[in-house]
Design a protein around this motif. Sequence first.
Motif, short mmCIF file in Angstrom:
data_model
loop_
_atom_site.label_atom_id
_atom_site.label_comp_id
_atom_site.label_asym_id
_atom_site.label_seq_id
_atom_site.Cartn_x
_atom_site.Cartn_y
_atom_site.Cartn_z
N ALA A 2 1.26 -1.39 -0.08
CA ALA A 2 0.03 0.01 -0.03
C ALA A 2 0.87 0.88 -0.15
O ALA A 2 2.11 1.63 -0.15
N LYS A 3 -0.23 2.55 -0.35
CA LYS A 3 0.70 3.74 0.01
C LYS A 3 0.61 4.08 1.01
O LYS A 3 -0.85 4.66 0.78
N PHE A 4 1.66 4.68 1.81
CA PHE A 4 1.38 5.56 3.28
C PHE A 4 1.55 7.29 3.07
O PHE A 4 2.78 7.36 2.55
N TYR A 5 1.47 7.79 3.57
CA TYR A 5 1.59 9.57 3.16
C TYR A 5 1.50 9.19 4.70
O TYR A 5 0.70 10.13 5.91
N VAL A 6 3.22 9.45 5.13
CA VAL A 6 3.71 9.85 6.32
C VAL A 6 4.30 11.39 6.80
O VAL A 6 4.85 12.03 5.88
N GLN A 7 4.04 12.16 7.87
CA GLN A 7 4.27 13.14 7.87
C GLN A 7 3.93 13.00 9.30
O GLN A 7 4.03 12.65 10.74
N SER A 19 2.69 -1.79 5.93
CA SER A 19 1.60 -1.82 6.91
C SER A 19 2.15 -0.01 7.37
O SER A 19 3.14 0.27 7.42
N SER A 20 0.96 0.52 8.26
CA SER A 20 1.58 1.79 8.87
C SER A 20 3.03 2.05 8.85
O SER A 20 3.69 2.98 9.45
N ARG A 21 2.84 0.84 10.29
CA ARG A 21 4.31 0.96 11.59
C ARG A 21 5.58 1.18 10.26
O ARG A 21 6.82 1.65 10.59
N LYS A 22 5.36 0.30 9.19
CA LYS A 22 6.62 0.31 8.24
C LYS A 22 6.97 1.70 7.75
O LYS A 22 8.26 2.18 7.34
N ALA A 23 5.38 1.89 7.20
CA ALA A 23 6.00 3.23 6.66
C ALA A 23 6.77 4.29 7.18
O ALA A 23 7.61 4.73 6.95
N ARG A 70 -5.04 7.90 2.86
CA ARG A 70 -5.45 8.68 1.74
C ARG A 70 -4.79 10.34 1.04
O ARG A 70 -5.37 10.84 0.71
N GLY A 71 -4.24 10.63 2.58
CA GLY A 71 -2.95 11.66 1.78
C GLY A 71 -2.64 12.38 3.51
O GLY A 71 -3.16 11.79 4.36
N PHE A 72 -2.13 13.85 3.19
CA PHE A 72 -1.30 14.16 4.42
C PHE A 72 -2.48 15.13 4.93
O PHE A 72 -3.77 15.28 4.09
N ASP A 73 -2.25 15.11 6.22
CA ASP A 73 -2.95 15.98 7.64
C ASP A 73 -4.72 15.32 6.72
O ASP A 73 -5.70 15.95 7.03
N ARG A 74 -4.16 14.25 7.19
CA ARG A 74 -5.95 13.49 7.69
C ARG A 74 -5.82 13.62 9.56
O ARG A 74 -5.38 12.69 9.77
N ALA A 75 -7.27 13.66 9.26
CA ALA A 75 -7.34 13.24 10.78
C ALA A 75 -7.80 11.40 11.11
O ALA A 75 -7.55 11.10 11.99
N ASP A 76 -7.87 10.75 10.18
CA ASP A 76 -8.41 9.56 10.25
C ASP A 76 -6.71 8.55 9.70
O ASP A 76 -7.18 7.41 9.79
N GLY A 77 -6.10 9.20 9.60
CA GLY A 77 -4.75 8.36 10.48
C GLY A 77 -4.12 7.68 11.29
O GLY A 77 -5.24 8.25 12.26
N VAL A 78 -2.90 6.97 11.94
CA VAL A 78 -2.74 6.42 12.41
C VAL A 78 -2.09 7.66 13.21
O VAL A 78 -1.05 7.34 12.36
N THR A 79 -2.05 7.66 14.05
CA THR A 79 -0.73 8.88 15.35
C THR A 79 -0.35 7.72 15.36
O THR A 79 -1.07 6.73 16.68
#
Length: 107
Positions: A2-7, A19-23, A70-79
């Motif tokens: 999958a493609k992840f947007y990390v910030q 996974s989001s953790r690996k990203a 889904r993109g940068f500055d998303r409230a639904d991302g994993v923090t």
Amino acid sequence: MAKFYVQSGTVRTIVQAESSRKAALWAVHQTMQQVLPVADDMDQTAASKTDKANQQGFTVLASQVNVSERGFDRADGVTMPTIEVVAEWNQMVTTLDRLERMLYQAA
């Protein structure tokens, strides 16, 4: 994958990962390369890394890493707390270093 947007802080990168953790780990790895010697930049001198950082600017992590599909500055991302990701990255790098030393001793 999958493609992840990390910030986090000044870091904004798009990563393909399992996974989001690996990203998040990859983003931390990219950030830590600025200051630590890692295998993929061994041909660079400290001076060349400094020059590159001065030209491009340093990236700085914030206290949290946000990862979204889904993109940068998303409230639904994993923090996740940056310190946890950095600690996991450190364990991974330490383990790889030990394995590398074991390979050289066995040869």
